[in-house]
Scaffold this active site. Structure first.
Site, PDB file in Angstrom:
ATOM      1  N   LYS A  73       0.845  -1.194   0.000  1.00 59.49           N
ATOM      2  CA  LYS A  73       0.000   0.000   0.000  1.00 59.49           C
ATOM      3  C   LYS A  73       0.885   1.250   0.000  1.00 59.49           C
ATOM      4  CE  LYS A  73      -3.856   1.891   2.782  1.00 59.49           C
ATOM      5  NZ  LYS A  73      -4.703   1.619   3.972  1.00 59.49           N
ATOM      6  N   SER A 151      -9.362   1.650   3.230  1.00 62.13           N
ATOM      7  CA  SER A 151      -8.583   2.470   2.324  1.00 62.13           C
ATOM      8  C   SER A 151      -7.583   1.682   1.487  1.00 62.13           C
ATOM      9  CB  SER A 151      -7.836   3.539   3.135  1.00 62.13           C
ATOM     10  OG  SER A 151      -6.950   2.942   4.076  1.00 62.13           O
ATOM     11  N   SER A 175      -9.736  -0.798   7.222  1.00 62.88           N
ATOM     12  CA  SER A 175      -9.179  -0.610   5.884  1.00 62.88           C
ATOM     13  C   SER A 175      -8.522  -1.827   5.260  1.00 62.88           C
ATOM     14  CB  SER A 175      -8.185   0.553   5.893  1.00 62.88           C
ATOM     15  OG  SER A 175      -8.855   1.775   6.088  1.00 62.88           O
TER      16      SER A 175
END
Length: 446
Positions: A73, A151, A175
């Site tokens: 990420k 996210s 997330s």
């Protein structure tokens, strides 16, 4: 393929890490959705893959993960790249001089870093929409473009679309588990503090956690060991593991879609048939958390505002997604006394809930609805905020109470979209949680 399947190919000599890395980059290049990755590390990856291939051919493999591709990420420092956290305002920052601590540990296990994945700006949305780098589309949708969940949006889509076998995300309010559930894969949020946070861009440090998104629980267990610097997993399959779970009667089913409830209840029935003991009770902390947020504000917004307040005072604020700005500004209303009270109440509720659970795990739907369509959310702020709040609700309870949790696909709901079964344990119960999830994953999936 899963991590385990690729590992078998590598160590049996059927495929080399170089061939696998080449296939990964070819698949990414051919994939129609170009918003999954924000940067690729082809030179680094091919060098790492070549080194892994040499080790394996010489009988010096670093372990079962040697040569396995992985994506990160866009919150993790990667040497030579600026960490942009899904935002253009950080794109001109200095490049990281070294990898984040957990990235380096995984590198030492022989895994091959493919690139960094897209995400909600500053990790501040459970929906996964990003106006700067594009919104990855949920690959499980067959009717309309649907959200990936956030996210860790790109990380989930990269795995669900078969581009990489595993990707690493962060989880402050859901997330990892939310995009895992929306995309029909496994998402493991570890207990806070299980991994080093050095070199990871924060959102709310008293809530931030890390973990892998993968195709199976076994894969998550292998990668978890590497993220801790362990030479091998300490979680093994145990057929004697008895599942004793609590299903909350309050909070998590409010406004739930019928398809979600049906898929979850069907999984519960399979577990009960397999010998699980299930008790349905009210968890008072869930109601108390909702009341606390109304009275004093959310812990995440208070800490996010403290982190980003300077970015919101100048012209740079105009370069940030207005929806992210609006949520961050909510933290300005939380006073210092409110913040101290929130932390005190959190400690009390966490202890009381741990005593109530008495060593049992907790199960409920990861999210009360399946992945919604993207277009209606783009044009309606009220709908976006309402949907975002509902999306984060179930997983957010676990973050506030410091739980670890793993979302496992358990069926489908509306439009044939995946439904997630969230199994959670109290802080530090990761080994128990993963052992149980490994044992009962097939039953949960049905």
């Amino acid at each position: 393929m899963s991590v385990a399947e690729l590992s078998m190919l590598i160590h049996s000599g059927i495929m080399s890490p170089v061939e696998i890395a080449e296939a990964v980059f070819d698949a990414i290049d051919r994939h129609p959705d170009k918003s999954v990755f924000v940067s690729l590390l082809k030179d680094r990856a091919m060098s790492e893959a070549a080194a892994a291939a040499k080790r394996v051919s010489e009988g010096r493999a670093l372990g079962w993960l040697d040569g396995i591709p992985i994506a990160w990420k866009d919150l993790f420092d990667i040497e030579g790249l600026a960490t942009t956290a899904g935002s253009t305002v950080l794109s001109h920052n200095a490049a990281a001089t070294k990898d984040a601590a957990v990235v380096d540990l995984v590198r030492q296990s022989g895994m091959v870093a493919i690139g960094r994945t897209n995400m909600s700006e500053f990790a501040f949305s459970g929906i996964g929409i990003n106006p700067h780098y594009g919104t990855p589309h949920n690959p499980r949708s067959t009717d309309v473009p649907r959200v990936p969940g956030g996210s860790s949006s790109g990380s989930a889509v990269a795995v669900a679309a078969g581009l990489v076998p595993v990707a690493i995300g962060t989880d402050t309010g859901g997330s990892i588990r939310i995009p895992a559930a929306f995309n029909g894969i496994v998402g493991y949020k570890a207990s806070r503090g299980r991994y080093s946070m050095n070199g990871v861009f924060p959102l709310a440090e008293s809530l931030d956690c890390l973990g892998p998104l993968s195709r199976t629980v076994q894969d998550a267990i292998w990668v978890d060991a590497a993220m801790r610097g362990a030479t091998r997993p300490d979680v093994m399959r145990n057929t004697d593991t008895k599942l004793d779970i609590v299903v909350p009667e309050n909070g998590v089913f409010d406004g739930a879609e019928s398809g979600v409830v049906e898929a979850f209840e069907a999984a519960l029935a399979r577990l009960e048939k397999a010998g699980a003991r299930i008790e349905r009770i009210r968890i008072p902390a869930f109601d108390a958390i909702a009341d606390l947020v109304k009275a004093r504000g959310a812990l995440v917004t208070a800490e996010a505002f403290a982190l980003h307040r300077e970015r919101l005072t100048g012209a740079i604020a105009d370069e940030i997604d207005p929806r992210v700005v609006a949520r961050i500004r909510l933290g300005e209303k939380t006073t210092m006394s409110d913040y101290i009270d929130i932390l005190d109440i959190r400690r009390r509720l966490t202890q009381e809930t741990e005593e109530l659970l008495a060593g049992r795990l907790v199960a409920f739907p990861s999210i009360a609805h399946v992945a919604p369509a993207i277009d209606p959310l783009l044009g309606d702020d009220d709908l976006f905020f309402a949907t975002n709040g509902k999306t984060l609700r179930n997983t957010g309870f676990g973050n506030f109470l410091d739980w670890c949790g793993v979302s496992i696909p358990c069926g489908t709901g509306d439009a044939g979209m995946p439904v997630g079964f969230l199994l959670s344990g109290v802080a530090g119960d990761d080994t128990k949680l993963l052992t149980t999830a490994l044992q009962y994953e097939d039953v949960i999936r049905g």
